[in-house]
Write a protein that holds these residues in place. Structure first.
Motif: not given
Lengths: 325, 274
Positions: A128-150
């Motif tokens: 989902r690298r190139k996907s807009l965040v608006r298409t993400f579910s709640g869990g995917m958003r959280r995971r993206l935030e965790i990825a960003r934090g790392l």
């Protein structure tokens, strides 16, 4: 094991209100450390001090060898942060969020592509690298935030109420990711929660209430403190006194139930039934939970506080963000 | 070096989010357009300016003010958006990044100014509707002035928003600060025909100088035919009628000074938050 967070005598006052009242603890490298307590207990204030967003009134906090007051920039470079509320832009892609983060944290351009691949894979978002965040579910958003934090390889990853508003399945998945991160890259995880069942996932828990730490230990050790199993009895009102007198235990009335603790619950049941013939309507045995630990330490169950201005905005955000939390 | 990159990052984010937010672009351009096409055209066909010089109609007079209005509304919105961003957006994450707060404020101000300038470019393309002739030089100057004015207003927005806890207060700012700033800017009616007490207010409204500058630049390439064979430059007509009050240099100097003060206030106010 080396120590990565050392907090000593931390105090934070807002006017007359003492939000954090002399908190001290240490966190070891590679640990999943949880702050458990109700809203308003001082969890978020402590996290804000550790992440340099607030200055303590007194006390010291050393993070990865840096003082949070005197070396805020070094501390910031050493931590990753996932907030309770979403900190993503709907109209940016997953990759753009990560690139922006890398620019702010001085991640060298030469390793950026590789790093982005790595962290996205870690949280299962590589496709989902190139996907807009608006298409993400709640869990995917959280995971993206965790990825960003790392992304900038922090020593400590802060997760502030990381699973609030997520469904149980997604919560379990997030936990699996967090444990894997700890095992694979050895990052220290500092999290806050007011979900008791979630706190079980931590290596150690600090139970905090009214700005003070009531206990710090492993979940198992905390539960052992309760001193055995919980017996829950219903029946006539006189039972509260009679049970206490007969067995020399403290009997608490919770609704129409009477609660007391004994060492071996299952063997105790027949005895109670035999001792009080005809007076027991129901009886059950419960293994102590962290809920019970909290109840015993603080004298009350975890509560919800009234809505603040921020909560109102949060509700609005919830609508805008489409049911994330 | 790192600070420059941080400023660039905040700016880039602002820009990318803007170009993907179609509805906001339509709204932000639509509003000034309505003013220009309906209010401007309606008034100029039904009434005329008191003591209007020959060759000047209300639509021409109002056009530079419409650019000023677009800049004002867009910029204040950009500035105020940090209230939301700080709690629920990318900005929240930026606040724990190893980046000085003032750099975040500067990135935000430059981002807001860029967005306003893009909208001014679109409005500039509509100049012929108001009977105003353009040249590359005129457009370039209009955009530079938009950028400068927008920096001042976005700074004001950031300075206020840094202290605000919720979006509720934003409506009040719109009503009691932004609308008066626009009404008193000389964009809708000339300064010198207003009552004396109002003139005083108009002269302390920084946007008055922005609109004055926009007006003389917008008019600078246009000539109007007053009578057959008698043409006059619009900028001269406006100046002699008092519709342009100061030299461009004075206007720009005032705006630059105001921008500097407000941007500093924004950076300080934002750094002190929490």
């Amino acid at each position: 094991m080396t120590e990565v967070i050392r907090v000593e005598g931390l105090v934070k006052r807002f006017g007359n209100l003492t939000a954090v009242d002399g908190v001290s603890f240490t966190v070891e490298q590679g640990e999943i450390f949880g702050f458990l307590g109700p809203n308003g207990a001082g969890k978020s204030t402590t996290i804000k001090i550790l992440s340099t967003l607030l200055k303590p009134t007194s006390g010291t906090a050393i993070l990865a060898g840096y003082d949070v007051v005197r070396q805020p920039n070094e501390v910031r470079q050493s931590i990753g942060m996932v907030f309770q509320d979403p900190a993503l832009d709907n109209r940016l892609t997953a990759e753009e969020h990560l690139i922006f983060h890398a620019m702010l944290y001085n991640v060298p351009r030469s390793v950026l592509t590789e790093r982005i691949d790595q962290v996205l894979k870690m949280v299962g978002l590589a496709d989902r690298r190139k996907s807009l965040v608006r298409t993400f579910s709640g869990g995917m958003r959280r995971r993206l935030e965790i990825a960003r934090g790392l992304l900038h390889y922090p020593k400590v990853l802060f997760l502030d109420e990381p699973t609030v508003g997520l469904d149980p399945q997604t919560r379990a998945a997030i936990w699996e990711h967090v444990r894997r991160l700890r095992d694979e890259i050895g990052v220290t995880v500092f999290m806050t929660t007011h979900y008791m069942d979630e706190a079980e996932n931590c290596d150690r828990i600090a139970i905090i209430d009214h700005g003070k730490i009531q206990a710090i230990d492993t979940p198992a050790a905390l539960k052992r403190r309760i001193g055995g199993d919980l017996i829950i009895v219903t029946g006539d009102p006189g039972l509260q006194q009679d049970l206490a007198a007969r067995y020399g235990v403290e009997v608490r009335r919770v609704g129409n139930e009477f609660h007391f603790q004994v060492a071996a619950g299952a063997e105790f049941v027949p005895r109670v039934v035999a001792d009080f013939p005809g007076r027991i309507r129901s009886i059950q045995v419960k293994q102590p939970s962290l809920d019970d630990v909290f109840l015993q330490l603080t004298g009350r169950a975890i509560r919800d506080e009234e809505a603040s201005e921020l909560d109102l905005m949060r509700q609005h955000a919830r609508r805008v963000w489409g049911g994330r939390r | 070096m790192h600070v420059a990159r941080a400023i660039y990052t905040i700016w880039l984010r602002e820009f990318k989010v803007f170009i993907r937010e179609r509805s906001r672009i339509v709204g932000m351009i639509g509003q000034p357009l309505l003013y220009l096409l309906i209010v401007g055209t309606g008034i100029s066909s039904g009434m005329s300016l008191n003591n209007a010089p020959g060759g000047m109609d209300y639509l021409k007079f109002m056009y530079p003010g419409i650019i000023g209005m677009s800049v004002l509304f867009t910029s204040i919105f950009s500035g105020a958006s940090i209230i939301w961003d700080r709690e629920f957006g990318f900005l929240k994450e930026v606040l724990v990044a190893p980046v000085p707060r003032w750099a975040v404020a500067v990135g935000k101000i430059l981002g807001g100014a860029t967005v306003s300038t893009i909208q001014s470019a679109i409005l500039a393309a509509l100049a012929p509707v108001a009977g105003i002739a353009l040249s590359a030089g005129v457009v370039a100057k209009l955009l530079l002035l938009s950028f400068l004015t927008s920096m001042a207003v976005t700074s004001l927005g950031v300075a206020i928003a840094a202290r605000m806890e919720s979006m509720q207060g934003f409506q009040m700012i719109m009503n009691f600060l932004v609308m008066p700033l626009y009404f008193l800017s000389g964009g809708m009616f000339p300064v010198q025909s207003a009552p004396a007490w109002m003139q005083k207010l108009m002269l302390v409204d920084p946007l008055t100088y922005g609109v004055d500058a926009l007006r003389q630049v917008a008019f600078s390439h246009t000539t109007v035919e007053l009578a057959p064979g008698l043409a006059a430059p619009l900028v001269e007509i406006a100046r002699s009628a008092g519709l342009i009050r100061w030299d461009l240099g004075v206007d720009v100097a005032v705006m630059a000074a105001v921008t500097l003060v407000l941007a500093t206030a924004a950076a300080v106010s934002f750094s002190r938050a929490e």
